[in-house]
Design a protein around this motif. Structure first.
Motif, PDB file in Angstrom:
ATOM      1  N   GLU A  38      28.184 -31.303  -1.006  1.00  0.00           N
ATOM      2  CA  GLU A  38      27.766 -30.326  -2.004  1.00  0.00           C
ATOM      3  C   GLU A  38      26.851 -30.967  -3.040  1.00  0.00           C
ATOM      4  O   GLU A  38      25.816 -30.416  -3.409  1.00  0.00           O
ATOM      5  N   LYS A 110      28.143 -23.102  -0.872  1.00  0.00           N
ATOM      6  CA  LYS A 110      28.158 -21.741  -1.391  1.00  0.00           C
ATOM      7  C   LYS A 110      27.222 -21.630  -2.590  1.00  0.00           C
ATOM      8  O   LYS A 110      27.281 -22.427  -3.520  1.00  0.00           O
ATOM      9  N   ASP A 112      25.741 -18.747  -5.436  1.00  0.00           N
ATOM     10  CA  ASP A 112      26.174 -17.457  -5.955  1.00  0.00           C
ATOM     11  C   ASP A 112      25.158 -16.336  -5.785  1.00  0.00           C
ATOM     12  O   ASP A 112      25.527 -15.173  -5.733  1.00  0.00           O
ATOM     13  N   LYS A 113      23.861 -16.656  -5.676  1.00  0.00           N
ATOM     14  CA  LYS A 113      22.842 -15.610  -5.498  1.00  0.00           C
ATOM     15  C   LYS A 113      21.545 -16.254  -5.046  1.00  0.00           C
ATOM     16  O   LYS A 113      21.399 -17.469  -5.052  1.00  0.00           O
ATOM     17  N   SER A 130      18.791 -18.661 -12.977  1.00  0.00           N
ATOM     18  CA  SER A 130      19.815 -19.691 -12.833  1.00  0.00           C
ATOM     19  C   SER A 130      20.604 -19.435 -11.563  1.00  0.00           C
ATOM     20  O   SER A 130      20.617 -18.321 -11.033  1.00  0.00           O
ATOM     21  N   GLU A 132      24.307 -21.021  -9.277  1.00  0.00           N
ATOM     22  CA  GLU A 132      25.484 -21.882  -9.235  1.00  0.00           C
ATOM     23  C   GLU A 132      25.733 -22.319  -7.798  1.00  0.00           C
ATOM     24  O   GLU A 132      25.641 -21.505  -6.878  1.00  0.00           O
ATOM     25  N   SER A 135      30.748 -22.871  -5.897  1.00  0.00           N
ATOM     26  CA  SER A 135      31.668 -22.102  -6.744  1.00  0.00           C
ATOM     27  C   SER A 135      31.647 -22.553  -8.201  1.00  0.00           C
ATOM     28  O   SER A 135      32.681 -22.647  -8.853  1.00  0.00           O
ATOM     29  N   GLY A 136      30.472 -22.854  -8.698  1.00  0.00           N
ATOM     30  CA  GLY A 136      30.315 -23.206 -10.101  1.00  0.00           C
ATOM     31  C   GLY A 136      30.441 -24.678 -10.414  1.00  0.00           C
ATOM     32  O   GLY A 136      30.383 -25.065 -11.576  1.00  0.00           O
ATOM     33  N   SER A 137      30.599 -25.531  -9.401  1.00  0.00           N
ATOM     34  CA  SER A 137      30.704 -26.972  -9.655  1.00  0.00           C
ATOM     35  C   SER A 137      29.403 -27.528 -10.217  1.00  0.00           C
ATOM     36  O   SER A 137      29.413 -28.443 -11.036  1.00  0.00           O
ATOM     37  N   LYS A 139      25.569 -26.239 -11.788  1.00  0.00           N
ATOM     38  CA  LYS A 139      24.784 -25.106 -12.272  1.00  0.00           C
ATOM     39  C   LYS A 139      23.379 -25.588 -12.603  1.00  0.00           C
ATOM     40  O   LYS A 139      23.200 -26.661 -13.174  1.00  0.00           O
ATOM     41  N   THR A 151      23.875 -28.425 -15.438  1.00  0.00           N
ATOM     42  CA  THR A 151      25.214 -28.625 -15.988  1.00  0.00           C
ATOM     43  C   THR A 151      26.187 -28.788 -14.830  1.00  0.00           C
ATOM     44  O   THR A 151      26.003 -28.183 -13.776  1.00  0.00           O
ATOM     45  N   GLN A 152      27.206 -29.614 -15.074  1.00  0.00           N
ATOM     46  CA  GLN A 152      28.179 -29.874 -14.010  1.00  0.00           C
ATOM     47  C   GLN A 152      29.571 -29.745 -14.532  1.00  0.00           C
ATOM     48  O   GLN A 152      29.871 -29.959 -15.636  1.00  0.00           O
TER      49      GLN A 152
END
Length: 152
Positions: A38, A110, A112-113, A130, A132, A135-137, A139, A151-152
């Motif tokens: 990832e 994964k 997000d968009k 923006s 992600e 799962s947001g890990s 950004k 950002t992490q």
């Protein structure tokens, strides 16, 4: 009488058992490839976004980057010149090997968009967007000024 020093067999066995338990629990956490994959894909996409911005600045042509669940690709956002050999709108940017500058999401990270940004000849981005990863890990945001925020 000579006094001998050393460990008893019970102490040695206890140390081996404790080390075995720790290694069974801790080592798999250090060698889970998913986290590394990832992170690798995120860094690859980030590098491509920075390259798109630098190419737009250097060439004077608007460069678009699209990141979706299949991968990422860099294309020209408009025609760059009038000659037949000049890049046209939606042509893939050439990578150093001569192919199209694109990458596949082979690790199935994964996202997000769908993320789409176009850099102009001044390095500014439109629209600001923006995305992600994992799962947001991780950004990533590109602001209209061209600032790329991670950002992490």
């Amino acid at each position: 009488m000579i006094k001998q020093r050393g460990f008893t067999i019970v102490e040695l066995i206890m140390v081996i058992v404790i080390l075995g338990i720790i290694s069974a629990v801790a080592i798999p956490r250090f060698f889970d490839r998913k986290t590394f994959d990832e992170r690798f894909y995120f860094e690859e996409v980030l590098s491509s976004i920075r390259y798109a911005q630098k190419l737009a600045l250097a060439s004077g042509c608007s460069i678009r980057i699209v990141v979706d669940s299949d991968g990422y690709r860099l294309t020209y956002a408009k025609d760059c010149g009038v000659g037949p050999t000049y890049p046209k709108i939606n042509d893939l940017v050439a990578d150093p090997s001569g192919g199209g500058y694109r990458g596949d999401n082979e690790y199935h990270v994964k996202i997000d968009k769908t993320f789409t940004v176009t850099f102009d000849s001044l390095g500014a981005a439109s629209p600001s967007d923006s995305v992600e990863f994992a799962s947001g890990s991780f950004k990533l945001a590109v602001h209209s000024t061209g600032f790329i925020e991670v950002t992490q």
